[in-house]
Design a protein around this motif. Structure first.
Motif, short mmCIF file in Angstrom:
data_model
loop_
_atom_site.label_atom_id
_atom_site.label_comp_id
_atom_site.label_asym_id
_atom_site.label_seq_id
_atom_site.Cartn_x
_atom_site.Cartn_y
_atom_site.Cartn_z
N PRO A 181 7.50 -50.50 -2.13
CA PRO A 181 8.04 -51.72 -1.54
C PRO A 181 7.85 -52.90 -2.48
CG PRO A 181 5.95 -51.19 -0.54
CD PRO A 181 6.30 -50.03 -1.41
N ALA A 235 12.79 -57.36 1.15
CA ALA A 235 13.32 -56.01 1.24
C ALA A 235 14.16 -55.72 0.01
CB ALA A 235 14.15 -55.83 2.51
N ASN A 269 17.33 -50.24 -1.13
CA ASN A 269 16.64 -49.43 -0.11
C ASN A 269 16.01 -50.37 0.89
OD1 ASN A 269 15.36 -47.50 1.40
ND2 ASN A 269 13.94 -46.84 -0.21
N PRO A 270 16.78 -50.83 1.87
CA PRO A 270 16.29 -51.84 2.82
C PRO A 270 15.08 -51.41 3.63
CG PRO A 270 18.69 -51.64 2.91
CD PRO A 270 18.20 -50.49 2.10
N LYS A 271 14.80 -50.10 3.66
CA LYS A 271 13.64 -49.64 4.42
C LYS A 271 12.34 -50.01 3.74
CE LYS A 271 15.95 -45.72 6.64
NZ LYS A 271 15.94 -44.24 6.84
N GLU A 272 12.39 -50.24 2.44
CA GLU A 272 11.18 -50.61 1.71
C GLU A 272 11.00 -52.13 1.82
OE1 GLU A 272 8.95 -48.77 0.46
OE2 GLU A 272 9.97 -46.85 0.75
N THR A 273 10.12 -52.57 2.68
CA THR A 273 9.90 -54.00 2.94
C THR A 273 8.44 -54.35 2.79
OG1 THR A 273 9.59 -53.64 5.30
CG2 THR A 273 11.85 -54.06 4.55
#
Length: 526
Positions: free
Chosen positions: A381, A462, A466-470
């Motif tokens: 992230p 983010a 890869n928007p899931k990695e925040t």
């Protein structure tokens, strides 16, 4: 029957005076007893002693065991010198087996055995004999004891107390090492001939083992017998009587021998180089993988201890010995970073913990291998430039003014662009906003320190790819005061003053400000 009689004659011959055993010579020597009569023996004092002489005449008797003939077996003859052969005397037999096992012809004194006798049940019989006058029933000879001794024949084979023995001996033992002793017993007479003299020999188990003929001690016969090549051996021992000569009887027993382990094998790694992989995100203590050195020994002789002795990863990794599996477990010692370093090399050693000094000549009881650990990249992230941010701003700034900027980056080698946003749960009134591209915070509504001195915001970064990695960071906004408020009375004051009041006279006190104002008014009235 003829063979039995021949054997009996041989044994009788062996018992004649010329035979080597004095006890047998004595017992086979006839002992004639003189007839009871008076004899005058002068004494030194002139008196005469009357000495009685006994008239019994017989030999001590011997009888072969295990007689197989159909007739009664002749034992011997009792005879008194008073017997004239006219039938006037009667011979009487009493004692062990008299009348049942042994019978006597009361006229001739001939004794016979009525059945086969086993020496192992009873070796001799003690009987008593007496001769009486048939007419007067008075004894002509005093009652006297004699013995019938049973001569042994070799009718019992040696027997072992155990049908199967279990024994062990350490591997690599020197030739002649004692393993176990076996002993057979023979029920025959050990004092007569060789019937009970046992000699041991090995029927099965050569060339690995031998047995001492006289003692039955089994010993190793080959040097350096290796348990790893063969562990179990079956040895058959024979015990033969008659001193091992032809015609002797024999018995056998089985001895199962196990070679016990000694530490004569060092540990060995199956590979010179071992490759392992681990994610860079693995926390400290994570098991990376295992290594194992094989040891042909067993038990404590196969126990090893693992250690890292060299390499560029000694600070980053550790190794733990797993006692149950005898493996070395490599673990993460410090946080890993793929972007900083992607490969580590370790030199791992495995060493026996229980070394037998006798086998030092075989070399060192340890081995080494090289372990290469590859660090694998993970999509990490974003990382903010600070762990938290503090911005201070005056309350009178215009709407849209930038109050500060947060910065974050993608730590991966791909360096993905970052998008910023505000967690609206921390800004319900939507007083602030943020530029998604550069992380600049600005006001979207007027600020008022008198309403709220602090605003605690959370900014989210983010990865665009890869928007899931925040990642979240705390932003603290402190509102600074400006002079934007005039003084105000808390209540309306209504009071009276006399018209003749002198200037400067105190007529009401609320606070210093109110007095000052009244004075001003009074001056204005003047």
């Amino acid at each position: 029957m003829a063979l039995y009689q021949l054997l009996r004659l041989f044994l009788l011959w062996a018992c004649l005076p010329h035979f080597c055993c004095p006890e047998i010579m004595f017992r086979r020597t006839p002992v004639p007893q003189q007839r009871i009569s008076d004899a005058h023996v002068p004494r030194s004092d002139g008196k005469i002693l009357h000495r009685q002489k006994r008239g019994w005449m017989w030999n001590q008797f011997f009888l072969l065991e295990e007689y197989t003939g159909s007739d009664y077996q002749y034992v011997g003859k009792l005879h008194s010198d008073q017997d004239k052969g006219d039938g006037s005397l009667k011979y009487i037999l009493s004692g062990d087996g008299a009348g049942t096992l042994f019978i006597i012809d009361e006229k001739t004194g001939d004794i016979h055995a009525t059945r086969r006798i086993d020496r192992e049940e009873k070796a001799f019989y003690t009987l008593r004999a007496q001769a009486i006058n048939r007419r007067t029933l008075r004894p002509v000879e005093p009652e006297s004891e004699f013995v019938i001794k049973i001569h042994d024949i070799n009718d019992n084979e040696p027997t072992f107390p155990e049908e199967i023995y279990t024994a062990s001996v350490p591997e690599m033992s020197v030739v002649g090492t004692s393993v176990v002793q076996v002993a057979a017993t023979d029920a025959d007479d050990p004092s007569y001939g060789n019937s009970a003299r046992v000699i041991y020999s090995i029927l099965q188990g050569q060339p690995y083992f031998s047995v001492e003929p006289e003692t039955g001690i089994i010993r190793t016969a080959l040097p350096n017998m290796n348990r790893e090549n063969r562990e179990q051996y079956q040895v058959v021992i024979q015990a033969k009587d008659m001193g091992g000569q032809m015609g002797g009887l024999s018995g056998t027993t089985t001895v199962n021998i196990t070679l016990t382990d000694v530490n004569d094998n060092p540990p060995r790694f199956p590979q010179n180089t071992i490759h392992l992989r681990v994610l860079e995100s693995s926390p400290v203590g994570t098991a990376v993988g295992s290594v194992k050195a094989n040891d042909a020994d067993i038990g404590k002789n196969a126990e090893v201890e693992y250690r890292i002795i060299d390499g560029d990863g000694t600070d980053m990794f550790d190794i733990i010995t797993e006692k149950d599996t005898q493996e070395g477990i490599i673990t993460v010692k410090k946080p890993l970073d793929y972007e900083s370093r992607r490969l580590y090399t370790l030199k791992v050693e495995a060493e026996n913990t229980h070394v037998d000094p006798r086998f030092y000549y075989l070399g060192p009881f340890k081995d080494t291998t090289v372990v290469k650990i590859s660090i694998e990249d993970v999509d990490e992230p974003p990382v903010f430039s600070r762990s938290s941010y503090l911005f201070e701003v005056h309350e009178d700034i215009e709407v849209g003014t930038i109050i500060g900027t947060v910065m974050a980056r993608d730590p991966d080698s791909t360096a993905s662009p970052i998008r910023f946003s505000l967690d609206r749960h921390t800004d319900l009134d939507r007083i602030f906003n943020i530029h998604s591209g550069n992380g600049s915070l600005y006001t979207s509504k007027p600020l008022d320190r008198e309403l709220s001195q602090w605003h605690n915001l959370t900014v989210i970064a983010a990865e665009i790819n890869n928007p899931k990695e925040t990642t979240r960071v705390a932003v603290f906004v402190r509102i600074l005061d400006v002079n934007d408020n005039a003084p105000q009375f808390a209540v309306f004051y209504d009071t009276f003053v006399c018209e003749n009041a002198r200037p400067g006279q105190l007529f009401y006190q609320e606070n210093s400000i109110a007095i000052f104002i009244v004075k001003l008014k009074m001056e204005q009235m003047d």
